[in-house]
Every structure is written in C-alpha cells, then in structure tokens.
Scaffold this motif. Structure first.
Motif, mmCIF file in Angstrom:
data_model
loop_
_atom_site.group_PDB
_atom_site.id
_atom_site.type_symbol
_atom_site.label_atom_id
_atom_site.label_comp_id
_atom_site.label_asym_id
_atom_site.label_seq_id
_atom_site.Cartn_x
_atom_site.Cartn_y
_atom_site.Cartn_z
ATOM 1 N N ASP A 211 -16.795 10.009 -110.202
ATOM 2 C CA ASP A 211 -15.826 11.003 -110.617
ATOM 3 C C ASP A 211 -15.473 11.916 -109.524
ATOM 4 O O ASP A 211 -16.079 12.771 -109.149
ATOM 5 N N PRO B 10 -13.715 4.661 -121.268
ATOM 6 C CA PRO B 10 -14.764 4.968 -120.182
ATOM 7 C C PRO B 10 -14.895 4.274 -118.892
ATOM 8 O O PRO B 10 -14.329 3.217 -118.507
ATOM 9 N N PHE B 11 -15.251 5.028 -117.825
ATOM 10 C CA PHE B 11 -15.516 4.673 -116.363
ATOM 11 C C PHE B 11 -16.726 5.031 -115.858
ATOM 12 O O PHE B 11 -17.439 5.975 -116.114
ATOM 13 N N GLU B 12 -17.134 3.972 -115.133
ATOM 14 C CA GLU B 12 -18.562 4.076 -114.716
ATOM 15 C C GLU B 12 -18.542 3.792 -113.186
ATOM 16 O O GLU B 12 -18.678 3.068 -112.581
ATOM 17 N N GLY B 13 -17.874 4.970 -112.358
ATOM 18 C CA GLY B 13 -17.774 5.065 -111.215
ATOM 19 C C GLY B 13 -18.088 6.420 -110.717
ATOM 20 O O GLY B 13 -18.288 7.257 -111.390
#
Length: 146
Positions: free
Chosen positions: A35, A30-33
């Motif tokens: 996209d 999971p990436f919290e930035g």
C-alpha cells in the motif's frame, strides 16, 4: 474477403457493448500488495527529495525576468544556419538539364528554406534539418547539404 473478416469486427463491438453496463465500479476490493499510501515506517523504500528542495534547485538553475529590473532571461541560442545548402539547391535547379531533376531540386530547395526558419529560431537542430532536406532528394545532395 472472407466472412470471418466481416463478422469479427461486429462480434468485437457486440462484446464491448455487452460488457459496458450502468453499474458503478466496485470500491472496497481487498488488495494483497504494497500500500503506497500507508502511513508506516518503510525503511526499505527509497526516499524522494522533498518538494521544497526540488523547487529550490530548479529555481536556482533558471534565471527569471523581473519586471523593471532591466535584465531579461537569456534568449535561446539559434541552432545555426542551413542557407548554404538552400543556395546550393537553388543553383542546382538552374543547372539541371531535364525537367525531372529541376523539379526534384526545386522541391528540396523549398523544403530547405522552410526548415532554415526553424533552425534559425532554435526549434530544430541543424543536423536534423539537413537530414530532412537530404531525404527529400532522390539523388545526390550538394556538398553544402552534408
């Protein structure tokens, strides 16, 4: 040298070998930035020019050679010449009184003649070549080399 100087590189190599394993890299993290590839309306992000607009702008600025058209692409302008400096260094070799000075000016003249070919071909600017020739001298440079 101390033992630490010998042991430290071996420890670093052991850590690198230990950290490298045969497991594949994880794919679904999971990436919290932001996209970059998201297909959304991003009005706050600046827009880049389209590829066709960029290609047409660059194609207009560079003339191309077409086979049989009779017009060639413009040749690169030569960067000048430093043969005056080379001639002055060669004359300084002949006028030098001691062996060390003759060797110094001879080496600088050899560098000068090599750099003059690059300047005339446009690979090197005149000021850069003269700077390199002056740096090969231990003493004062002739006036033609300034």
């Amino acid at each position: 040298m101390t033992r630490v100087a010998y042991v430290l590189p071996w420890c670093a190599l052991a850590l690198v070998g230990w950290s490298c394993d045969d497991q594949p890299d994880p794919e679904n993290i999971p990436f919290e930035g932001v996209d970059v590839n998201a297909a959304g309306d991003n009005r706050s992000a600046p827009t880049a020019p389209s590829v066709t607009a960029t290609a047409s702008a660059t194609s207009k600025s560079k003339p191309t050679y077409r086979y049989g058209s009779g017009t060639a692409a413009p040749k690169k302008k030569p960067g000048g010449t430093i043969t005056g400096c080379c001639a002055a260094l060669s004359a300084a070799v002949k006028a030098a009184k001691d062996q060390g000075t003759r060797a110094m000016y001879g080496q600088a003249a050899a560098v000068c003649y090599r750099k003059s070919k690059d300047v005339e071909a446009g690979k090197l600017e005149r000021s850069q070549a003269l700077s390199q020739v002056r740096s090969s001298l231990l003493g004062d440079a002739p006036a033609a080399c300034r």
